[in-house]
Design a protein around this motif. Structure first.
Motif: not given
Lengths: 297, 298
Positions: B29, B33, B36, B60, B270-275, B277-278
């Protein structure tokens, strides 16, 4: 009788949506299996299509089909051989950690990949293994080797599937084992220590036997998954170059049915795999009954 | 003291092994990151391992400026919210209804559910049925066919049956009908179980790419994961940039030559996985509990 039924009218009302959903999306498709014996084309209806006997089962004479069966068994077997013992070993390792903060940290981190889709995992593989700038190939080149085209290689496909499957699920699969370990009576360990048993002896004679019922249940429950090896995982990583080893029953059904329009043939293959998985589930239940005293249902 | 020395060595080895495992999870990750957040053409030269070398948010900007991706995001959020709510509602209702042990035909209804766990018609007959119901190419194909899960129902039913009967009986004496009992007594007590099942359902919706890839052909209906799946095997960057409404980003195209397919892919993933992760740290306690209750009657 009617009075009794009407006494429970609320309950029946609450059950109704689920009954209807199951009827629409499970039972009608079961009736749709007749497509396997019919000449069906999209646009027509299942009931009006002509019966053609076993013609759709001609795939059994197709060499390609048997390659697919072989691939399915290979991947299922490899995933089982590596995937089954790994979480047991990881749980034993985590259990030996004395520092509770570190222990919790390891658990949290190892569960994490379970929550990402196989698509994301496929990207992780691609980013690490790709030819242009991928980390692994950079390391290989730096050490004087030739870069390897992992994503398009028949040789590397199975190791890639096994490794990514382990990476994604090993932590998650430790949850049950770790829970089983916490139910072991601490007095057993005290007694063992008094008798001079070391850590390894304690693992062998107390922890592992204590985990045994859980290990058996997980083993039994993993049997039906031997036939469905995970379309979710394989499809994103499959490409024309690795297809000879990557094509499994699920992807074969998908391709011949939805993409090439051989609905009858794809349904027939699906029927075969449904029957095999039903047999596996029934065997599983028998095993559970023998081992547990009661079946899974 | 010899054993304690051995013990210490063992501890060190264990900690090293487990740390390696953690690195193997976290590092990819961080790597994605870093790539990206790096100028694409620069990252392609290699050597970006941990930190971006030439920092930029341009990847982004392109991803978030893409109408298709933004729309896919809305679809994903929509189906996750609606799908989880409806799934929980259907599951709770049927589980509660079937938790009445004296219910006439209860055994038959349970068998009706169980059979669907043992045998299925397979993909093609389901597809034909979805077609007959006009669900193909509709948003509801994400919601309705998966609204009921037999597995969740059994877990939920076991949980409700664990609620002390005295509570339910006293409500019955007060003249409450089952719906009222469900809302006033059962629902508040089932919150931890609902949280666990809801979490798994939500993650399932968030991560599903299959329905979007095969049950839907309208590009305006695909969720983020299906978009990612299409992008995974993309050979050139026009898949992302070619979409309409990305003109704004194209207009500022001086930077465009610096973007590579890989840098865009990493930003999208990353945009799809971030939620996830948060929210992950906040939800941990629920899912461990959920797995454990679910496994009691495996």
């Amino acid at each position: 009788m009617l009075a009794r039924l009407s006494k429970y009218r609320w309950q029946y009302l609450m059950i109704l949506p689920a009954v209807v959903l199951l009827f629409l999306f499970s039972y009608i498709p079961m009736a749709g299996i007749q497509v396997a014996f019919k000449d069906f084309h999209i646009g027509g209806t299942i009931w009006n299509s002509e019966w053609i006997g076993l013609e759709n089962f001609s795939f059994l004479q197709d060499d390609q089909f048997w390659v697919v069966v072989k691939n399915t068994i290979w991947i299922a077997l490899l995933k089982f051989v590596f995937g089954f013992p790994a979480p047991i070993m990881l749980a034993l390792l985590i259990n030996e950690v004395r520092n509770n903060t570190f222990k919790r940290f390891v658990q949290s981190v190892s569960y994490l990949p379970h929550f990402f889709s196989w698509i994301v995992v496929a990207y992780i593989l691609q980013s690490l293994l790709t030819l242009d700038g991928g980390l692994v190939n950079q390391l290989i080149v730096n050490m004087g080797g030739d870069p390897v085209f992992f994503m398009g290689s028949t040789q590397w496909f199975r190791p890639m599937i096994v490794a990514s499957g382990l990476w994604k699920e090993v932590g998650w699969n430790t949850i049950l084992y770790l829970a089983a370990i916490t139910t072991i009576d601490p007095q057993l360990y005290e007694a063992a220590k008094v008798e001079g048993a070391g850590r390894m002896a304690q693992i062998r004679h107390i922890t592992l036997p204590g985990m045994m019922p859980t290990i058996a249940i997980v083993l039994i429950l993993s049997m039906p998954s031997l036939i469905t090896v995970g379309m979710d995982q394989i499809y994103p990583l499959m490409n024309p170059a690795n297809q000879p080893v990557a094509d499994v029953l699920d992807t074969y059904i998908l391709r011949s049915g939805l993409q090439q329009g051989y609905f009858g043939m794809a349904t027939a293959v699906g029927l075969l795999s449904s029957v095999i998985s039903l047999i596996l589930v029934l065997i599983t239940n028998q095993l559970a009954r023998k081992f547990n005293g009661e079946g899974l249902w | 003291m010899k054993t304690s020395l051995r013990d210490k060595t063992a501890q060190v080895i264990i900690i090293i092994l487990l740390s390696l495992l953690c690195v193997s999870v976290i590092y990819p990750f961080m790597y994605m990151l870093a790539v990206s957040l790096n100028v694409g053409s620069d990252a392609a030269k290699g050597g970006v391992y941990l930190w971006p070398r030439e920092f930029t948010l341009y990847n982004y900007e392109i991803v978030l400026g893409n109408a298709v991706i933004r729309h896919a995001y809305l679809i994903t959020i929509g189906r996750t919210l609606i799908g989880t709510f409806i799934g929980l509602l259907v599951t709770l209702l049927v589980a509660y209804g079937l938790s009445y042990r004296q219910l006439p035909f209860r055994k038959q209804i349970l068998a009706y559910v169980l059979i669907t766990m043992l045998f299925s018609g397979g993909l093609i007959p389901l597809y034909i049925q979805l077609n007959n119901l006009s669900l193909l190419n509709s948003f509801w194909v994400y919601i309705i066919p998966s609204a009921f899960s037999a597995w969740n129902m059994f877990v939920m039913m076991k949980f409700i049956q664990g609620i002390p009967e005295a509570l339910i009986e006293s409500a019955e004496i007060d003249g409450a009908n089952p719906l009222r009992i469900l809302i006033v007594v059962v629902l508040p007590l089932s919150k931890p179980m609902l949280a666990a099942i809801g979490l798994f359902t939500a993650v399932g919706h968030w991560n599903d790419w299959f329905a979007g890839a095969f049950y839907v052909s309208d590009q305006n209906l695909i969720p983020v994961q299906t978009f990612l799946q299409q992008l995974l095997s993309a050979q050139d960057i026009s898949t992302v940039l070619g979409s309409n409404n990305n003109q704004e980003a194209l207009a500022r195209g001086t930077m465009l030559s610096n973007v590579t397919l890989m840098s865009i892919k990493m930003a999208t993933v990353m945009v799809s996985a971030l939620p996830i992760l948060c929210v992950y740290p906040f939800l941990q306690k629920y899912f461990v509990k959920g797995v454990l209750i679910g496994s009691v009657k495996g």
